[in-house]
Write an enzyme that holds these catalytic residues in place. Structure first.
Site, PDB file in Angstrom:
ATOM      1  N   GLY A  47       0.871  -1.173   0.000  1.00  0.00           N
ATOM      2  CA  GLY A  47       0.000   0.000   0.000  1.00  0.00           C
ATOM      3  C   GLY A  47       0.898   1.209   0.000  1.00  0.00           C
ATOM      4  O   GLY A  47       1.807   1.289  -0.811  1.00  0.00           O
ATOM      5  N   GLU A  48       0.699   2.105   0.930  1.00  0.00           N
ATOM      6  CA  GLU A  48       1.586   3.256   1.094  1.00  0.00           C
ATOM      7  C   GLU A  48       2.168   3.233   2.494  1.00  0.00           C
ATOM      8  O   GLU A  48       1.433   3.350   3.476  1.00  0.00           O
ATOM      9  CB  GLU A  48       0.827   4.566   0.866  1.00  0.00           C
ATOM     10  CG  GLU A  48       0.687   4.951  -0.593  1.00  0.00           C
ATOM     11  CD  GLU A  48       2.039   5.150  -1.288  1.00  0.00           C
ATOM     12  OE1 GLU A  48       2.171   4.699  -2.444  1.00  0.00           O
ATOM     13  OE2 GLU A  48       2.967   5.728  -0.679  1.00  0.00           O
ATOM     14  N   SER A  49       3.478   3.107   2.577  1.00  0.00           N
ATOM     15  CA  SER A  49       4.115   2.995   3.889  1.00  0.00           C
ATOM     16  C   SER A  49       3.862   4.234   4.748  1.00  0.00           C
ATOM     17  O   SER A  49       3.671   4.117   5.964  1.00  0.00           O
ATOM     18  CB  SER A  49       5.612   2.754   3.724  1.00  0.00           C
ATOM     19  OG  SER A  49       6.182   3.739   2.894  1.00  0.00           O
ATOM     20  N   CYS A  79       6.153  -5.245   0.189  1.00  0.00           N
ATOM     21  CA  CYS A  79       6.231  -3.926  -0.431  1.00  0.00           C
ATOM     22  C   CYS A  79       6.217  -2.803   0.619  1.00  0.00           C
ATOM     23  O   CYS A  79       7.230  -2.582   1.278  1.00  0.00           O
ATOM     24  CB  CYS A  79       5.113  -3.807  -1.463  1.00  0.00           C
ATOM     25  SG  CYS A  79       5.482  -2.631  -2.749  1.00  0.00           S
ATOM     26  N   ARG A 106      12.954   3.404  -1.501  1.00  0.00           N
ATOM     27  CA  ARG A 106      11.522   3.547  -1.797  1.00  0.00           C
ATOM     28  C   ARG A 106      11.286   3.916  -3.242  1.00  0.00           C
ATOM     29  O   ARG A 106      12.073   4.660  -3.826  1.00  0.00           O
ATOM     30  CB  ARG A 106      11.007   4.701  -0.925  1.00  0.00           C
ATOM     31  CG  ARG A 106       9.797   4.384  -0.175  1.00  0.00           C
ATOM     32  CD  ARG A 106       9.252   5.590   0.541  1.00  0.00           C
ATOM     33  NE  ARG A 106       7.836   5.632   0.272  1.00  0.00           N
ATOM     34  CZ  ARG A 106       7.079   6.679   0.481  1.00  0.00           C
ATOM     35  NH1 ARG A 106       7.604   7.795   0.919  1.00  0.00           N
ATOM     36  NH2 ARG A 106       5.803   6.614   0.209  1.00  0.00           N
ATOM     37  N   ILE A 133       4.800  -3.341  -7.842  1.00  0.00           N
ATOM     38  CA  ILE A 133       3.984  -2.131  -8.021  1.00  0.00           C
ATOM     39  C   ILE A 133       4.623  -0.989  -7.243  1.00  0.00           C
ATOM     40  O   ILE A 133       4.651  -1.011  -6.015  1.00  0.00           O
ATOM     41  CB  ILE A 133       2.533  -2.355  -7.529  1.00  0.00           C
ATOM     42  CG1 ILE A 133       1.894  -3.524  -8.285  1.00  0.00           C
ATOM     43  CG2 ILE A 133       1.713  -1.087  -7.709  1.00  0.00           C
ATOM     44  CD1 ILE A 133       0.563  -3.961  -7.730  1.00  0.00           C
ATOM     45  N   ARG A 134       5.150  -0.028  -7.962  1.00  0.00           N
ATOM     46  CA  ARG A 134       5.876   1.091  -7.337  1.00  0.00           C
ATOM     47  C   ARG A 134       6.707   0.565  -6.159  1.00  0.00           C
ATOM     48  O   ARG A 134       6.637   1.056  -5.031  1.00  0.00           O
ATOM     49  CB  ARG A 134       4.912   2.201  -6.892  1.00  0.00           C
ATOM     50  CG  ARG A 134       4.310   2.950  -8.081  1.00  0.00           C
ATOM     51  CD  ARG A 134       3.301   3.997  -7.684  1.00  0.00           C
ATOM     52  NE  ARG A 134       2.203   3.415  -6.917  1.00  0.00           N
ATOM     53  CZ  ARG A 134       2.029   3.554  -5.623  1.00  0.00           C
ATOM     54  NH1 ARG A 134       2.850   4.280  -4.909  1.00  0.00           N
ATOM     55  NH2 ARG A 134       1.008   2.984  -5.038  1.00  0.00           N
ATOM     56  N   HIS A 169       4.660  -8.554  -4.776  1.00  0.00           N
ATOM     57  CA  HIS A 169       3.364  -8.893  -4.180  1.00  0.00           C
ATOM     58  C   HIS A 169       2.978 -10.338  -4.494  1.00  0.00           C
ATOM     59  O   HIS A 169       2.266 -10.577  -5.472  1.00  0.00           O
ATOM     60  CB  HIS A 169       2.265  -7.999  -4.774  1.00  0.00           C
ATOM     61  CG  HIS A 169       2.333  -6.578  -4.330  1.00  0.00           C
ATOM     62  ND1 HIS A 169       1.594  -6.087  -3.281  1.00  0.00           N
ATOM     63  CD2 HIS A 169       3.044  -5.537  -4.802  1.00  0.00           C
ATOM     64  CE1 HIS A 169       1.848  -4.805  -3.112  1.00  0.00           C
ATOM     65  NE2 HIS A 169       2.725  -4.439  -4.034  1.00  0.00           N
ATOM     66  N   GLU A 171       0.789 -12.028  -3.192  1.00  0.00           N
ATOM     67  CA  GLU A 171      -0.673 -12.175  -3.054  1.00  0.00           C
ATOM     68  C   GLU A 171      -1.421 -11.793  -4.332  1.00  0.00           C
ATOM     69  O   GLU A 171      -2.617 -12.018  -4.430  1.00  0.00           O
ATOM     70  CB  GLU A 171      -1.181 -11.358  -1.848  1.00  0.00           C
ATOM     71  CG  GLU A 171      -1.314  -9.859  -2.045  1.00  0.00           C
ATOM     72  CD  GLU A 171       0.009  -9.083  -2.036  1.00  0.00           C
ATOM     73  OE1 GLU A 171       1.086  -9.720  -1.989  1.00  0.00           O
ATOM     74  OE2 GLU A 171      -0.038  -7.852  -2.095  1.00  0.00           O
TER      75      GLU A 171
HETATM   76  N1  GLN Z   1       5.427   2.934  -3.054  1.00  0.00           N
HETATM   77  C1  GLN Z   1       4.844   2.445  -1.844  1.00  0.00           C
HETATM   78  C2  GLN Z   1       5.497   3.064  -0.607  1.00  0.00           C
HETATM   79  O1  GLN Z   1       6.420   3.783  -0.729  1.00  0.00           O
HETATM   80  C3  GLN Z   1       4.921   0.943  -1.783  1.00  0.00           C
HETATM   81  C4  GLN Z   1       4.167   0.362  -2.941  1.00  0.00           C
HETATM   82  C5  GLN Z   1       3.437  -0.893  -2.619  1.00  0.00           C
HETATM   83  O2  GLN Z   1       3.274  -1.286  -1.471  1.00  0.00           O
HETATM   84  N2  GLN Z   1       2.898  -1.514  -3.654  1.00  0.00           N
HETATM   85  O3  GLN Z   1       5.050   2.833   0.471  1.00  0.00           O
END
Ligand code: GLN
Length: 195
Positions: A47-49, A79, A106, A133-134, A169, A171
């Site tokens: 997700g987003e840390s 991630c 990151r 993903i990113r 990921h 999952e």
């Molecule tokens: N870019 C996200 C972050 O910096 C991590 C991306 C992800 O969890 N798919 O938290």
């Protein structure tokens, strides 16, 4: 065996589905009282840390979860979860749980390569699908951290004792092997670990 899946933000439902496919019980951790329920392992999803880190603190989940991780509860971070567990993030001043001897980078693949799919060797498992993903990658490991997978010379999975992290990921693909690997870590620790 019962696994708590941190469900504040990001791809937590997919982890629950993977666990149910390997017949492992799980429940969502959304608020402090969810921690009253006994559990043997924790998954921190992608997700987003920064968002997850902020919510963890606001909801007063941060300290009790950190204590369990430090005490040896098995934890699997994917991630953003990897970033939350890292002792250092090269391009971010924030440290969250700061539990694992890794330095992460990151959004490490830049905009163009932010998301991609590949297959690579995972130590002890074999070749598996990997969706990024990113994603971050791990720039370096130290202490007793072991590298489990690399893609193009960049470390994308590692383990240190009770902690497992992947930059990708698992999952989001059908392959269940990384979740099975984590379930084995949890069952091995189950008798020794006291919350
Ligand atoms: N870019 C996200 C972050 O910096 C991590 C991306 C992800 O969890 N798919 O938290």
């Amino acid at each position: 065996m019962q696994i708590g899946v941190l469900a504040l933000q990001g791809a937590f439902i997919e982890h629950e589905q993977m666990l149910s496919q390997i017949s492992v019980d799980s429940f969502e951790i959304r608020r402090k009282r969810d921690l009253d329920k006994p559990f043997d392992g924790l998954i921190i999803p992608g997700g987003e840390s920064t968002v997850q880190g902020k919510l963890l603190r606001e909801l007063e989940l941060f300290e009790p979860l950190k204590e369990r991780i430090i005490a040896g509860m098995p934890v699997f971070g994917t991630c953003a979860g990897l970033l939350l567990l890292a002792k250092k993030i090269e391009n971010d001043d924030r440290v969250h749980f700061g539990a694992m001897d890794i330095t992460a980078v990151r959004n490490a693949y830049g905009r163009q390569l932010g998301s991609f799919y590949t297959q690579a060797e995972f130590k002890g498992i074999g070749k598996i699908p990997m969706t990024f993903i990113r994603a971050p990658y791990i720039e370096s490991v130290y202490g007793s951290t072991n590298v489990l997978a690399s893609v193009d010379g960049k470390i994308v999975a590692a383990r240190e004792g009770n902690m497992l992290v992947t930059a990708f990921h698992p999952e989001l693909n059908e392959d269940l092997s990384v979740h099975k690997y984590f379930a084995e870590m949890v069952s091995a620790a189950k008798n020794g670990y006291k919350a």
